[in-house]
Structures are given as structure tokens and as C-alpha cells.
Motif scaffolding. Structure first.
Motif, PDB file in Angstrom:
ATOM      1  N   ALA A  42       0.832  -1.211   0.000  1.00  0.00           N
ATOM      2  CA  ALA A  42       0.000   0.000   0.000  1.00  0.00           C
ATOM      3  C   ALA A  42       0.861   1.253   0.000  1.00  0.00           C
ATOM      4  N   GLY A  43       0.381   2.289  -0.672  1.00  0.00           N
ATOM      5  CA  GLY A  43       1.096   3.559  -0.697  1.00  0.00           C
ATOM      6  C   GLY A  43       1.101   4.237   0.661  1.00  0.00           C
ATOM      7  N   LEU A  44      -0.032   4.217   1.341  1.00  0.00           N
ATOM      8  CA  LEU A  44      -0.154   4.793   2.681  1.00  0.00           C
ATOM      9  C   LEU A  44      -0.239   3.642   3.679  1.00  0.00           C
ATOM     10  N   ASN A  45       0.903   3.012   3.910  1.00  0.00           N
ATOM     11  CA  ASN A  45       0.971   1.779   4.695  1.00  0.00           C
ATOM     12  C   ASN A  45       0.395   1.939   6.089  1.00  0.00           C
ATOM     13  N   ASP A  46       0.736   3.015   6.810  1.00  0.00           N
ATOM     14  CA  ASP A  46       0.260   3.202   8.184  1.00  0.00           C
ATOM     15  C   ASP A  46      -1.261   3.295   8.244  1.00  0.00           C
ATOM     16  N   ARG A  47      -1.842   4.027   7.319  1.00  0.00           N
ATOM     17  CA  ARG A  47      -3.296   4.182   7.283  1.00  0.00           C
ATOM     18  C   ARG A  47      -3.962   2.841   6.937  1.00  0.00           C
ATOM     19  N   CYS A  48      -3.377   2.142   5.982  1.00  0.00           N
ATOM     20  CA  CYS A  48      -3.918   0.840   5.584  1.00  0.00           C
ATOM     21  C   CYS A  48      -3.932  -0.128   6.767  1.00  0.00           C
ATOM     22  N   VAL A  49      -2.814  -0.208   7.482  1.00  0.00           N
ATOM     23  CA  VAL A  49      -2.719  -1.119   8.634  1.00  0.00           C
ATOM     24  C   VAL A  49      -3.720  -0.718   9.714  1.00  0.00           C
ATOM     25  N   LYS A  50      -3.866   0.584   9.959  1.00  0.00           N
ATOM     26  CA  LYS A  50      -4.802   1.067  10.985  1.00  0.00           C
ATOM     27  C   LYS A  50      -6.232   0.601  10.694  1.00  0.00           C
ATOM     28  N   THR A  66      -2.574  -9.107  -1.068  1.00  0.00           N
ATOM     29  CA  THR A  66      -2.383  -7.683  -0.791  1.00  0.00           C
ATOM     30  C   THR A  66      -3.514  -6.832  -1.351  1.00  0.00           C
ATOM     31  N   TYR A  67      -4.384  -7.429  -2.165  1.00  0.00           N
ATOM     32  CA  TYR A  67      -5.480  -6.675  -2.758  1.00  0.00           C
ATOM     33  C   TYR A  67      -6.577  -7.659  -3.180  1.00  0.00           C
ATOM     34  N   GLY A  68      -7.823  -7.226  -3.095  1.00  0.00           N
ATOM     35  CA  GLY A  68      -8.931  -8.063  -3.530  1.00  0.00           C
ATOM     36  C   GLY A  68      -9.207  -9.201  -2.567  1.00  0.00           C
ATOM     37  N   ASN A  69      -9.766 -10.261  -3.081  1.00  0.00           N
ATOM     38  CA  ASN A  69     -10.119 -11.467  -2.314  1.00  0.00           C
ATOM     39  C   ASN A  69     -11.080 -11.198  -1.162  1.00  0.00           C
ATOM     40  N   LYS A  70     -11.811 -10.089  -1.215  1.00  0.00           N
ATOM     41  CA  LYS A  70     -12.714  -9.738  -0.112  1.00  0.00           C
ATOM     42  C   LYS A  70     -13.884 -10.711   0.008  1.00  0.00           C
ATOM     43  N   HIS A  71     -14.111 -11.508  -1.022  1.00  0.00           N
ATOM     44  CA  HIS A  71     -15.175 -12.516  -0.939  1.00  0.00           C
ATOM     45  C   HIS A  71     -14.875 -13.549   0.153  1.00  0.00           C
ATOM     46  N   GLN A  72     -13.614 -13.668   0.549  1.00  0.00           N
ATOM     47  CA  GLN A  72     -13.223 -14.621   1.596  1.00  0.00           C
ATOM     48  C   GLN A  72     -13.726 -14.196   2.974  1.00  0.00           C
ATOM     49  N   CYS A  73     -14.037 -12.926   3.132  1.00  0.00           N
ATOM     50  CA  CYS A  73     -14.471 -12.400   4.428  1.00  0.00           C
ATOM     51  C   CYS A  73     -15.599 -11.389   4.201  1.00  0.00           C
ATOM     52  N   PRO A  74     -16.846 -11.840   4.130  1.00  0.00           N
ATOM     53  CA  PRO A  74     -17.969 -10.946   3.829  1.00  0.00           C
ATOM     54  C   PRO A  74     -18.114  -9.773   4.808  1.00  0.00           C
ATOM     55  N   LYS A  85     -18.495   4.364   1.530  1.00  0.00           N
ATOM     56  CA  LYS A  85     -17.446   3.694   0.771  1.00  0.00           C
ATOM     57  C   LYS A  85     -16.840   2.572   1.612  1.00  0.00           C
ATOM     58  N   PRO A  86     -16.166   1.613   0.988  1.00  0.00           N
ATOM     59  CA  PRO A  86     -15.572   0.515   1.764  1.00  0.00           C
ATOM     60  C   PRO A  86     -14.600   1.028   2.813  1.00  0.00           C
ATOM     61  N   LYS A  87     -14.733   0.519   4.031  1.00  0.00           N
ATOM     62  CA  LYS A  87     -13.886   0.948   5.134  1.00  0.00           C
ATOM     63  C   LYS A  87     -12.574   0.160   5.166  1.00  0.00           C
ATOM     64  N   CYS A  88     -12.646  -1.093   4.787  1.00  0.00           N
ATOM     65  CA  CYS A  88     -11.510  -1.991   4.937  1.00  0.00           C
ATOM     66  C   CYS A  88     -10.670  -2.079   3.666  1.00  0.00           C
ATOM     67  N   PRO A  89      -9.346  -1.976   3.813  1.00  0.00           N
ATOM     68  CA  PRO A  89      -8.480  -2.038   2.635  1.00  0.00           C
ATOM     69  C   PRO A  89      -8.365  -3.434   2.044  1.00  0.00           C
TER      70      PRO A  89
END
Length: 89
Positions: A42-50, A66-74, A85-89
Motif C-alpha cells: 500500500a502507498g499509505l501503509n500506516d493508514r492501511c494497517v490502521k 495484498t489486494y482483492g479477495n474480499k469474498h473470503q471475508c464478507p 465507501k468501503p472501510k476496509c483495505p
């Protein structure tokens, strides 16, 4: 005798409180490790981790990769911020 009883009660109280704190610490370590991996590119790593850690604590899961695969966790996929907008990266 009174000192021995007080010492025993103190040790018992410490053991009891540490057993309650351990699962919370273990959960945090799990989320931290998973989110560091998820946000590694992620470009903004600290924000992404938070935000990832907030979502992980609530949903108890983090999608793989590192991106996508959100179907694994609804739950992770469906969390929205105040703007809808989506809250989770």
C-alpha cells in the motif's frame, strides 16, 4: 498468617487478570501480522494497517493477498465508512 493470605490473594488476582488479557493480546498479534501482510504494497501503509486492524478486530478475519479477495471475508467486505465507501483495505 495475615501477610501470607494477602500475598496469596495478590498472586491470585494477578493470575486471574492475566488470563483475561491474554486472548485480547493474541487477537491483536494475529490482526497485526495479517494486516502488515495485506498492506505491504500500500502507498499509505500506516493508514492501511490502521483500518485493516479495526476491520480485523470486528470481523475476526482478513482476506488473503495484498489486494482483492474480499469474498473470503464478507464482514470485512461489507463494512462501510460514514460516506458509504468501503472501510476496509
Amino acid at each position: 498468617m495475615k501477610r501470607l493470605l494477602v500475598a496469596f490473594m495478590l498472586v491470585f488476582a494477578l493470575l486471574l487478570t492475566s488470563s483475561f488479557l491474554e486472548p485480547a493480546t493474541a487477537k491483536s498479534v494475529y490482526c497485526t501480522q495479517k494486516c502488515k501482510g495485506r498492506c505491504s504494497k500500500a502507498g499509505l501503509n500506516d493508514r492501511c494497517v490502521k483500518y485493516c486492524e479495526l476491520c480485523c478486530e470486528k470481523c475476526k478475519c482478513v482476506p488473503s493477498g495484498t489486494y482483492g479477495n474480499k469474498h473470503q471475508c464478507p464482514c470485512y467486505r461489507d463494512l462501510k465508512n460514514s460516506k458509504g465507501k468501503p472501510k476496509c483495505p
